[in-house]
Write a protein that holds these residues in place. Sequence first.
Motif, PDB file in Angstrom:
ATOM      1  N   ASP A  60      34.002  42.228  34.767  1.00 56.36           N
ATOM      2  CA  ASP A  60      32.660  42.283  34.183  1.00 56.36           C
ATOM      3  C   ASP A  60      31.767  41.184  34.744  1.00 56.36           C
ATOM      4  OD1 ASP A  60      33.362  44.447  32.633  1.00 56.36           O
ATOM      5  OD2 ASP A  60      33.724  43.276  30.810  1.00 56.36           O
ATOM      6  N   ALA A  61      32.388  40.065  35.157  1.00 55.25           N
ATOM      7  CA  ALA A  61      31.635  38.947  35.732  1.00 55.25           C
ATOM      8  C   ALA A  61      31.347  39.141  37.216  1.00 55.25           C
ATOM      9  CB  ALA A  61      32.401  37.646  35.524  1.00 55.25           C
ATOM     10  N   GLY A  62      31.809  40.263  37.778  1.00 54.30           N
ATOM     11  CA  GLY A  62      31.507  40.571  39.170  1.00 54.30           C
ATOM     12  C   GLY A  62      32.579  40.201  40.167  1.00 54.30           C
ATOM     13  N   VAL A  63      33.713  39.672  39.720  1.00 49.71           N
ATOM     14  CA  VAL A  63      34.793  39.315  40.634  1.00 49.71           C
ATOM     15  C   VAL A  63      35.466  40.588  41.144  1.00 49.71           C
ATOM     16  CG1 VAL A  63      37.020  38.136  40.842  1.00 49.71           C
ATOM     17  CG2 VAL A  63      35.164  37.090  39.523  1.00 49.71           C
ATOM     18  N   ARG A  64      35.693  40.639  42.442  1.00 48.90           N
ATOM     19  CA  ARG A  64      36.314  41.821  43.054  1.00 48.90           C
ATOM     20  C   ARG A  64      37.500  41.459  43.940  1.00 48.90           C
ATOM     21  NH1 ARG A  64      33.917  43.565  39.514  1.00 48.90           N
ATOM     22  NH2 ARG A  64      32.510  45.367  39.416  1.00 48.90           N
ATOM     23  N   GLN A  65      37.963  40.215  43.852  1.00 54.19           N
ATOM     24  CA  GLN A  65      39.137  39.768  44.602  1.00 54.19           C
ATOM     25  C   GLN A  65      40.058  39.010  43.646  1.00 54.19           C
ATOM     26  OE1 GLN A  65      37.973  38.518  48.950  1.00 54.19           O
ATOM     27  NE2 GLN A  65      36.819  37.251  47.513  1.00 54.19           N
ATOM     28  N   ASP A  87      36.413  49.172  40.407  1.00 55.78           N
ATOM     29  CA  ASP A  87      35.846  49.254  41.750  1.00 55.78           C
ATOM     30  C   ASP A  87      36.971  49.585  42.716  1.00 55.78           C
ATOM     31  OD1 ASP A  87      34.769  48.898  44.268  1.00 55.78           O
ATOM     32  OD2 ASP A  87      33.717  47.040  43.759  1.00 55.78           O
ATOM     33  N   PRO A  88      36.963  50.787  43.296  1.00 55.19           N
ATOM     34  CA  PRO A  88      38.037  51.167  44.219  1.00 55.19           C
ATOM     35  C   PRO A  88      38.178  50.224  45.410  1.00 55.19           C
ATOM     36  CG  PRO A  88      36.770  53.091  43.563  1.00 55.19           C
ATOM     37  CD  PRO A  88      36.025  51.901  43.050  1.00 55.19           C
ATOM     38  N   GLY A  89      37.145  49.448  45.702  1.00 53.42           N
ATOM     39  CA  GLY A  89      37.216  48.517  46.820  1.00 53.42           C
ATOM     40  C   GLY A  89      37.734  47.146  46.451  1.00 53.42           C
ATOM     41  N   ALA A  90      38.027  46.917  45.166  1.00 55.22           N
ATOM     42  CA  ALA A  90      38.532  45.613  44.731  1.00 55.22           C
ATOM     43  C   ALA A  90      39.866  45.307  45.406  1.00 55.22           C
ATOM     44  CB  ALA A  90      38.688  45.591  43.215  1.00 55.22           C
ATOM     45  N   ARG A  91      40.082  44.044  45.716  1.00 52.74           N
ATOM     46  CA  ARG A  91      41.260  43.645  46.484  1.00 52.74           C
ATOM     47  C   ARG A  91      42.167  42.725  45.671  1.00 52.74           C
ATOM     48  NH1 ARG A  91      39.241  42.890  52.718  1.00 52.74           N
ATOM     49  NH2 ARG A  91      38.255  44.941  52.893  1.00 52.74           N
ATOM     50  N   THR A  92      43.466  42.920  45.853  1.00 55.62           N
ATOM     51  CA  THR A  92      44.454  42.139  45.106  1.00 55.62           C
ATOM     52  C   THR A  92      45.597  41.748  46.024  1.00 55.62           C
ATOM     53  OG1 THR A  92      43.955  43.391  43.087  1.00 55.62           O
ATOM     54  CG2 THR A  92      46.011  42.123  43.122  1.00 55.62           C
ATOM     55  N   VAL A  93      45.992  40.484  45.947  1.00 54.41           N
ATOM     56  CA  VAL A  93      47.202  40.019  46.632  1.00 54.41           C
ATOM     57  C   VAL A  93      48.131  39.406  45.585  1.00 54.41           C
ATOM     58  CG1 VAL A  93      48.209  38.468  48.329  1.00 54.41           C
ATOM     59  CG2 VAL A  93      46.026  39.597  48.825  1.00 54.41           C
ATOM     60  N   ASP A 141      35.330  32.732  50.945  1.00 57.75           N
ATOM     61  CA  ASP A 141      33.908  32.398  50.889  1.00 57.75           C
ATOM     62  C   ASP A 141      33.184  33.188  49.807  1.00 57.75           C
ATOM     63  OD1 ASP A 141      34.014  30.529  52.962  1.00 57.75           O
ATOM     64  OD2 ASP A 141      33.782  32.087  54.500  1.00 57.75           O
ATOM     65  N   ARG A 142      33.906  34.110  49.177  1.00 61.67           N
ATOM     66  CA  ARG A 142      33.357  34.896  48.075  1.00 61.67           C
ATOM     67  C   ARG A 142      34.191  34.624  46.820  1.00 61.67           C
ATOM     68  NH1 ARG A 142      34.728  40.011  49.216  1.00 61.67           N
ATOM     69  NH2 ARG A 142      33.421  40.763  47.515  1.00 61.67           N
ATOM     70  N   PRO A 143      33.627  34.886  45.636  1.00 57.27           N
ATOM     71  CA  PRO A 143      34.373  34.598  44.403  1.00 57.27           C
ATOM     72  C   PRO A 143      35.718  35.322  44.349  1.00 57.27           C
ATOM     73  CG  PRO A 143      32.073  35.020  43.899  1.00 57.27           C
ATOM     74  CD  PRO A 143      32.253  35.368  45.349  1.00 57.27           C
ATOM     75  N   VAL A 144      36.727  34.603  43.903  1.00 58.76           N
ATOM     76  CA  VAL A 144      38.061  35.167  43.754  1.00 58.76           C
ATOM     77  C   VAL A 144      38.607  34.748  42.391  1.00 58.76           C
ATOM     78  CG1 VAL A 144      39.128  33.184  44.900  1.00 58.76           C
ATOM     79  CG2 VAL A 144      40.379  35.343  44.796  1.00 58.76           C
ATOM     80  N   GLY A 145      39.376  35.620  41.789  1.00 57.00           N
ATOM     81  CA  GLY A 145      40.076  35.287  40.560  1.00 57.00           C
ATOM     82  C   GLY A 145      41.491  34.850  40.896  1.00 57.00           C
ATOM     83  N   VAL A 146      41.810  33.591  40.649  1.00 53.28           N
ATOM     84  CA  VAL A 146      43.160  33.070  40.880  1.00 53.28           C
ATOM     85  C   VAL A 146      43.903  33.095  39.546  1.00 53.28           C
ATOM     86  CG1 VAL A 146      44.542  31.086  41.595  1.00 53.28           C
ATOM     87  CG2 VAL A 146      42.391  31.605  42.787  1.00 53.28           C
ATOM     88  N   LEU A 147      44.940  33.910  39.485  1.00 54.54           N
ATOM     89  CA  LEU A 147      45.703  34.100  38.246  1.00 54.54           C
ATOM     90  C   LEU A 147      46.988  33.290  38.297  1.00 54.54           C
ATOM     91  CD1 LEU A 147      45.395  37.990  37.964  1.00 54.54           C
ATOM     92  CD2 LEU A 147      43.747  36.255  37.258  1.00 54.54           C
ATOM     93  N   PRO A 174      32.050  29.113  44.720  1.00 53.31           N
ATOM     94  CA  PRO A 174      31.340  29.183  43.437  1.00 53.31           C
ATOM     95  C   PRO A 174      31.347  30.609  42.890  1.00 53.31           C
ATOM     96  CG  PRO A 174      30.115  27.819  44.980  1.00 53.31           C
ATOM     97  CD  PRO A 174      31.254  28.439  45.763  1.00 53.31           C
ATOM     98  N   GLY A 175      31.557  30.715  41.587  1.00 45.18           N
ATOM     99  CA  GLY A 175      31.684  32.030  40.971  1.00 45.18           C
ATOM    100  C   GLY A 175      33.124  32.493  40.869  1.00 45.18           C
ATOM    101  N   GLY A 176      34.037  31.758  41.523  1.00 44.72           N
ATOM    102  CA  GLY A 176      35.454  32.060  41.383  1.00 44.72           C
ATOM    103  C   GLY A 176      35.964  31.616  40.022  1.00 44.72           C
ATOM    104  N   HIS A 177      37.077  32.180  39.596  1.00 40.54           N
ATOM    105  CA  HIS A 177      37.631  31.874  38.281  1.00 40.54           C
ATOM    106  C   HIS A 177      39.116  31.541  38.395  1.00 40.54           C
ATOM    107  CE1 HIS A 177      33.974  33.999  37.097  1.00 40.54           C
ATOM    108  NE2 HIS A 177      34.159  33.635  35.845  1.00 40.54           N
TER     109      HIS A 177
END
Length: 256
Positions: A60-65, A87-93, A141-147, A174-177
Amino acid sequence: MLENPGAASARIYDYSLGGKDNYGPDRDAAMAALAMHRVARLLPRENRKFMRRAVRYLLDAGVRQFLDIGCGLPGKGNVHELAQRADPGARTVYVDNDPVAVVHYQALLHAVPTATAVHGDARRPADVLADPEVTALIDLDRPVGVLMIGMLDQITDADDPDGVVRTFRDAMAPGGHLVICDLASDRLTAADFAKHEKIVELLGFPVVFRPAARLAGFFDGLELVDPGLVPAPEWRPDRPYDPPSGWLMAGVGRKP
């Protein structure tokens, strides 16, 4: 795959969630832990449900990685599945030091070009971030969610968990979580700790409880998302929930 593997945290977690990718030693360890600490049966589900809510919040915050450190074995509602519904283009590692967990994810993801799993050790975060499979999918260089869901408890103080978290935190744009859910020691009694020592001896790998104030320090330099660092079920609940175990604290921090 090992014929007679010892207990492994990912497989114990799988068994506790009703999965089938586990062995006798994993089941024995899980049952022994439950016999000593009845509250332990709540932890896997508190952990997993928080992860799903946190991922939905990040979407919801716009993170797609998403970089899922210490992912364990696949289950229901995996990170890439939640992400790709939005988002079908969202990426996960997915990253784990257990090769069995990595193989299971790789089998699941063989036809999913926007997700992969790599063998890596969180105690060497620079190596994880430099892994070619990570850099192929994740643009730092783009926001990423680190879990970091239920994994810092397996990094002892000797292995510098603060440095581990700081390396991932500093790599975020910036914008990463940063998403953390882990064991807190605040509500454990002396009897609880005595039982815990016996469980760790049985498991054969570390399980570290830390004060909530220490867990809060992992978010230094980030903006804690409301409601802050709280018992896992109390973090933005989306439905009624059982009374929290009090053993798991969870929070999400945003890099300004």
